[in-house]
Design an enzyme around this catalytic site. Structure first.
Site, mmCIF file in Angstrom:
data_model
loop_
_atom_site.group_PDB
_atom_site.id
_atom_site.type_symbol
_atom_site.label_atom_id
_atom_site.label_comp_id
_atom_site.label_asym_id
_atom_site.label_seq_id
_atom_site.Cartn_x
_atom_site.Cartn_y
_atom_site.Cartn_z
ATOM 1 N N LYS A 267 -1.642 13.944 72.395
ATOM 2 C CA LYS A 267 -0.482 14.270 71.628
ATOM 3 C C LYS A 267 -1.053 14.601 70.228
ATOM 4 O O LYS A 267 -0.834 13.458 69.565
ATOM 5 C CB LYS A 267 1.269 13.495 72.130
ATOM 6 C CG LYS A 267 1.935 14.535 71.359
ATOM 7 C CD LYS A 267 2.465 15.163 69.833
ATOM 8 C CE LYS A 267 2.889 13.627 68.931
ATOM 9 N NZ LYS A 267 3.039 13.800 67.564
ATOM 10 N N SER B 268 0.523 3.492 63.638
ATOM 11 C CA SER B 268 1.167 3.154 62.255
ATOM 12 C C SER B 268 1.861 1.190 62.786
ATOM 13 O O SER B 268 2.116 1.463 64.205
ATOM 14 C CB SER B 268 2.692 3.466 61.547
ATOM 15 O OG SER B 268 3.553 4.048 62.359
ATOM 16 N N THR B 269 1.260 0.896 62.747
ATOM 17 C CA THR B 269 1.539 -1.008 63.682
ATOM 18 C C THR B 269 3.184 -0.586 63.640
ATOM 19 O O THR B 269 3.688 -0.919 64.740
ATOM 20 C CB THR B 269 1.395 -1.950 62.272
ATOM 21 O OG1 THR B 269 -0.097 -2.132 62.216
ATOM 22 C CG2 THR B 269 1.608 -3.458 63.149
ATOM 23 N N ILE C 206 4.506 2.067 64.466
ATOM 24 C CA ILE C 206 5.413 2.552 65.884
ATOM 25 C C ILE C 206 4.803 2.105 67.007
ATOM 26 O O ILE C 206 5.422 2.552 68.003
ATOM 27 C CB ILE C 206 5.068 4.512 65.536
ATOM 28 C CG1 ILE C 206 5.787 4.515 64.587
ATOM 29 C CG2 ILE C 206 4.873 5.202 67.329
ATOM 30 C CD1 ILE C 206 7.311 5.225 64.595
ATOM 31 N N GLU D 106 -4.322 0.845 68.509
ATOM 32 C CA GLU D 106 -5.052 1.184 67.278
ATOM 33 C C GLU D 106 -4.801 1.537 66.044
ATOM 34 O O GLU D 106 -3.774 2.671 65.982
ATOM 35 C CB GLU D 106 -6.270 1.533 67.528
ATOM 36 C CG GLU D 106 -8.052 1.385 66.484
ATOM 37 C CD GLU D 106 -7.725 2.468 65.323
ATOM 38 O OE1 GLU D 106 -7.143 1.213 64.239
ATOM 39 O OE2 GLU D 106 -8.231 3.363 65.599
ATOM 40 N N CYS E 135 -7.578 4.305 57.708
ATOM 41 C CA CYS E 135 -6.852 2.368 58.732
ATOM 42 C C CYS E 135 -7.763 1.392 58.865
ATOM 43 O O CYS E 135 -7.131 0.065 58.618
ATOM 44 C CB CYS E 135 -6.614 2.488 60.189
ATOM 45 S SG CYS E 135 -8.505 2.775 61.314
ATOM 46 N N GLU F 172 -0.699 -2.013 54.153
ATOM 47 C CA GLU F 172 -1.241 -1.003 54.022
ATOM 48 C C GLU F 172 -0.252 0.445 53.605
ATOM 49 O O GLU F 172 0.025 0.647 53.215
ATOM 50 C CB GLU F 172 -1.371 -0.399 55.778
ATOM 51 C CG GLU F 172 -2.679 0.742 55.510
ATOM 52 C CD GLU F 172 -2.808 0.932 57.297
ATOM 53 O OE1 GLU F 172 -1.676 0.985 57.226
ATOM 54 O OE2 GLU F 172 -3.525 1.068 56.870
HETATM 55 P P1 NAI Z 1 2.796 7.543 62.608
HETATM 56 O O1 NAI Z 1 2.553 6.079 63.661
HETATM 57 O O2 NAI Z 1 4.686 7.610 62.551
HETATM 58 O O3 NAI Z 1 2.037 8.849 63.868
HETATM 59 C C1 NAI Z 1 1.251 8.151 64.520
HETATM 60 C C2 NAI Z 1 1.619 9.027 65.783
HETATM 61 O O4 NAI Z 1 2.815 8.362 66.448
HETATM 62 C C3 NAI Z 1 1.656 10.714 65.153
HETATM 63 O O5 NAI Z 1 0.742 11.340 66.444
HETATM 64 C C4 NAI Z 1 3.215 10.872 65.782
HETATM 65 O O6 NAI Z 1 4.161 11.394 65.938
HETATM 66 C C5 NAI Z 1 3.584 9.891 66.847
HETATM 67 N N1 NAI Z 1 4.637 9.068 66.743
HETATM 68 C C6 NAI Z 1 5.389 9.034 65.727
HETATM 69 N N2 NAI Z 1 6.709 8.508 66.071
HETATM 70 C C7 NAI Z 1 6.458 8.290 67.767
HETATM 71 C C8 NAI Z 1 7.098 7.525 68.638
HETATM 72 N N3 NAI Z 1 8.397 6.714 68.052
HETATM 73 N N4 NAI Z 1 6.856 7.457 69.683
HETATM 74 C C9 NAI Z 1 5.034 7.748 70.070
HETATM 75 N N5 NAI Z 1 4.806 8.634 69.065
HETATM 76 C C10 NAI Z 1 5.059 8.759 67.669
HETATM 77 O O7 NAI Z 1 2.692 7.402 61.494
HETATM 78 P P2 NAI Z 1 2.638 7.876 59.918
HETATM 79 O O8 NAI Z 1 4.352 8.449 59.784
HETATM 80 O O9 NAI Z 1 2.176 9.338 59.854
HETATM 81 O O10 NAI Z 1 2.131 7.044 58.916
HETATM 82 C C11 NAI Z 1 2.702 5.894 58.432
HETATM 83 C C12 NAI Z 1 2.340 4.978 57.896
HETATM 84 O O11 NAI Z 1 0.925 5.013 58.940
HETATM 85 C C13 NAI Z 1 0.946 5.496 57.480
HETATM 86 O O12 NAI Z 1 1.276 5.312 55.389
HETATM 87 C C14 NAI Z 1 -0.220 4.684 56.969
HETATM 88 O O13 NAI Z 1 -0.013 3.470 56.425
HETATM 89 C C15 NAI Z 1 0.075 3.849 58.663
HETATM 90 N N6 NAI Z 1 -1.103 4.990 60.154
HETATM 91 C C16 NAI Z 1 -1.726 4.140 60.401
HETATM 92 C C17 NAI Z 1 -2.985 4.816 61.095
HETATM 93 C C18 NAI Z 1 -4.212 4.458 61.869
HETATM 94 O O14 NAI Z 1 -5.043 5.011 61.711
HETATM 95 N N7 NAI Z 1 -4.149 3.413 61.330
HETATM 96 C C19 NAI Z 1 -2.814 6.387 61.126
HETATM 97 C C20 NAI Z 1 -2.112 6.586 59.874
HETATM 98 C C21 NAI Z 1 -0.935 6.025 59.948
#
Ligand code: NAI
Ligand code: MG
Length: 507
Positions: free
Chosen positions: A211, A264-265, A267, A285, A319, A416
């Site tokens: 996904k 994100s942490t 989610i 991760e 990250c 972050e």
């Molecule tokens: P996110 O954690 O919401 O998105 C990451 C993935 O999870 C996307 O594919 C999203 O569609 C999916 N997702 C969202 N809600 C979900 C759920 N309830 N169950 C399963 N999958 C779900 O991250 P977002 O909102 O795009 O970014 C928010 C913050 O998170 C950023 O500002 C950043 O600080 C952090 N982040 C950290 C990342 C990393 O690699 N450590 C990557 C992306 C965001």
């Protein structure tokens, strides 16, 4: 768009100097580059993409599609299927069927050939993949071309090599595949994260449902095309596009044996709660707030390059970004001055321009989050420096920025930002550096800059971070495990350790 980064006239090779100060480099526009955009002309992005399930492209049962845009121009690039729970169910069933009938039964040496083919195809289509990656997500073409795409290919090559040698990866144990892996990835390294997830899963004999993130689905869909062209058995790799609900449907699906999540942490925690008490295996991760530690005996000019790479690479959407700079007090002023001069030379703009250093912020939502945290940093009394580079009218942009005079407890030093924003703190002794570096809920990565190898090892042994870079930053290799401590998650990706997330060990 103007590429002029400083206000000084070209006739002034040196900036203003205080008594006793080293000369400052101010180039004015003397080193302005002509535009050098990579042409997207030969790249075809379809107006619409369906779901890749069971080796075929299928319209979503939801009947719905959503737009993916170019964050540098806000122009719509394509529309992409929104998978609902029924679509996810189809994908998981297809993955299960492929697992039972072909993939888990196939000899490792045969699986390796398919994985190898995918690696080769990524190389062959490298230019197209890099352009689409930069268009869909906003990252500079020199990064997608030189980092994301080659590393994605390298992950498939590396894991192709393991597919028939798994017995040697786990001494005296017999590895068995887990079954169907549900893999949810973020928007900062869309193709590379797909490779990190898919390659080890396939090498170990699992099938996958991937996904991608909703703002950057296109390269995962191109990868699905590659999988199709490489003639992998139908259902071994499935790609379901959509946002959080699609991800939640995949994580919650009872037919999935393992969930691998990067994001994100917040989610990540939600997924961990949802999976508690089930038989599903999980790796997470998550976020980071890495300390990049510069000792006074470090080669300062190299360290400044490492600081810039650590935080401004991929607009800071990383990250493991070195977002907390810890500088030994005696060199603080020198480092900050050199950093300011260096940041002033960074070129921000068109992600497809080969000279661009800093591209577009991935989405409006992320830009809002960055702005909010920077405002909080100013309100808390931090001193802000932002590059005076011109920002394009359309699209989402944030100038490279750093804060000095920040306290350990301020939000900008703890949370972050996931943007091009660095916080500068100081320390006096290695113990203090260590204590400050470890004083975070995260623990993904760290950097240490010093002339003394022993100091690097001393620090590396005590830093609570999954990866510690010595006199370098943001170096990746498929053979090197990557992952976190504490709220940065658990499980490793890459190397022998990464394989263990995709096998059950007998004996
Ligand atoms: P996110 O954690 O919401 O998105 C990451 C993935 O999870 C996307 O594919 C999203 O569609 C999916 N997702 C969202 N809600 C979900 C759920 N309830 N169950 C399963 N999958 C779900 O991250 P977002 O909102 O795009 O970014 C928010 C913050 O998170 C950023 O500002 C950043 O600080 C952090 N982040 C950290 C990342 C990393 O690699 N450590 C990557 C992306 C965001
Ligand atoms: Mg997009």
């Amino acid at each position: 768009m103007s590429r002029q980064m400083t206000k000084a006239p070209p006739s002034a090779p040196e900036g203003p100097r205080e008594a006793g100060e080293e000369p400052r480099l101010v180039f004015g526009d003397a080193w302005d580059y002509a535009p050098a955009p990579e042409s997207p002309d030969h790249v075809t992005i379809a107006p619409r993409y369906d779901l890749f399930i069971g080796g075929a492209w299928r319209a979503p049962r939801s009947g719905r599609y959503f737009d993916t845009i170019d964050p540098a121009s806000e122009a719509k690039l394509s529309e992409v299927a929104e998978a609902n729970a029924a679509d996810v169910d189809d994908a998981v069933r297809a993955a299960r069927a492929a697992y039972e009938t072909t993939w888990s039964k196939m000899k490792g040496s045969e699986r390796a050939k398919y994985i190898f083919r995918v690696a080769r195809a990524i190389q062959e289509k490298a230019r197209e993949l890099a352009i689409v990656e930069s268009m869909d997500g906003g990252k500079p073409i020199k990064e997608s071309r030189d980092v994301d795409v080659p590393l994605a290919a390298a992950h498939f090559f590396y894991h192709a090599g393991w597919a028939d040698k798994l017995d040697y990866a786990f001494h005296g144990r017999r590895p068995r595949p887990l079954g169907v892996a549900g893999q949810i990835i973020p928007w900062n390294f869309p193709l590379l994260m797909a490779a990190w997830k898919i390659a080890p899963a396939l090498a170990c004999g699992n099938t996958v449902v991937l996904k991608p993130a909703e703002t950057t689905p296109l390269t995962a869909l191109l990868l699905a095309r590659i999988v199709e062209e490489a003639e992998l058995p139908p259902g071994v790799v499935n790609v379901v596009t959509g946002a959080g609900e699609t991800g939640a449907a995949l994580a919650g699906h009872p037919g999935v044996d393992k969930i691998a999540f990067t994001g994100s942490t917040e989610i990540g925690k939600r997924i961990q709660k949802a999976l508690a008490g089930t038989r599903k295996r999980l790796t997470l991760e998550l976020g980071g707030k890495a300390a990049n530690i510069v000792f006074a005996d470090a080669p300062i000019d190299q360290a400044v390059e490492g600081i810039v790479n650590g935080i401004y690479f991929n607009q800071g959407h990383v990250c493991c970004a070195g977002s907390r700079l810890l500088v030994e007090e005696s060199v603080h002023d020198l480092v900050v001055r050199k950093l300011r001069d260096r940041v002033a030379t960074l070129r921000l703009g068109d992600p497809l321009d080969k000279n661009t250093d800093v591209g577009a912020i991935n989405s409006k939502a992320q830009l809002d989050k960055i702005r909010q945290l920077v405002e909080a940093g100013e309100a808390e009394g931090g001193e802000r420096y932002s590059s005076s580079c011109a920002l394009p009218q359309k699209g989402y942009w944030f100038p490279p920025t750093f804060f000095t005079g920040v306290s350990q407890s301020s939000r900008i030093a703890r949370e972050e930002v996931f943007g091009p924003v660095l916080t500068v703190l100081t320390f006096r002794t290695p113990d203090e550096a260590l204590e400050k570096a470890n004083n975070t809920m995260y623990g993904l990565s760290a950097g240490v800059w010093t002339d003394k190898g022993a100091k690097i090892f001393w620090m590396a042994q005590r830093l609570k971070a999954g990866v510690v870079w010595g006199n370098t930053y943001n170096k990746f290799d498929p053979s090197s495990p990557f992952g976190g401590y504490k709220e940065s998650g658990f499980g490793r990706e890459g190397g022998r350790q990464g394989l263990s997330a995709y096998v059950e060990l007998d004996g």
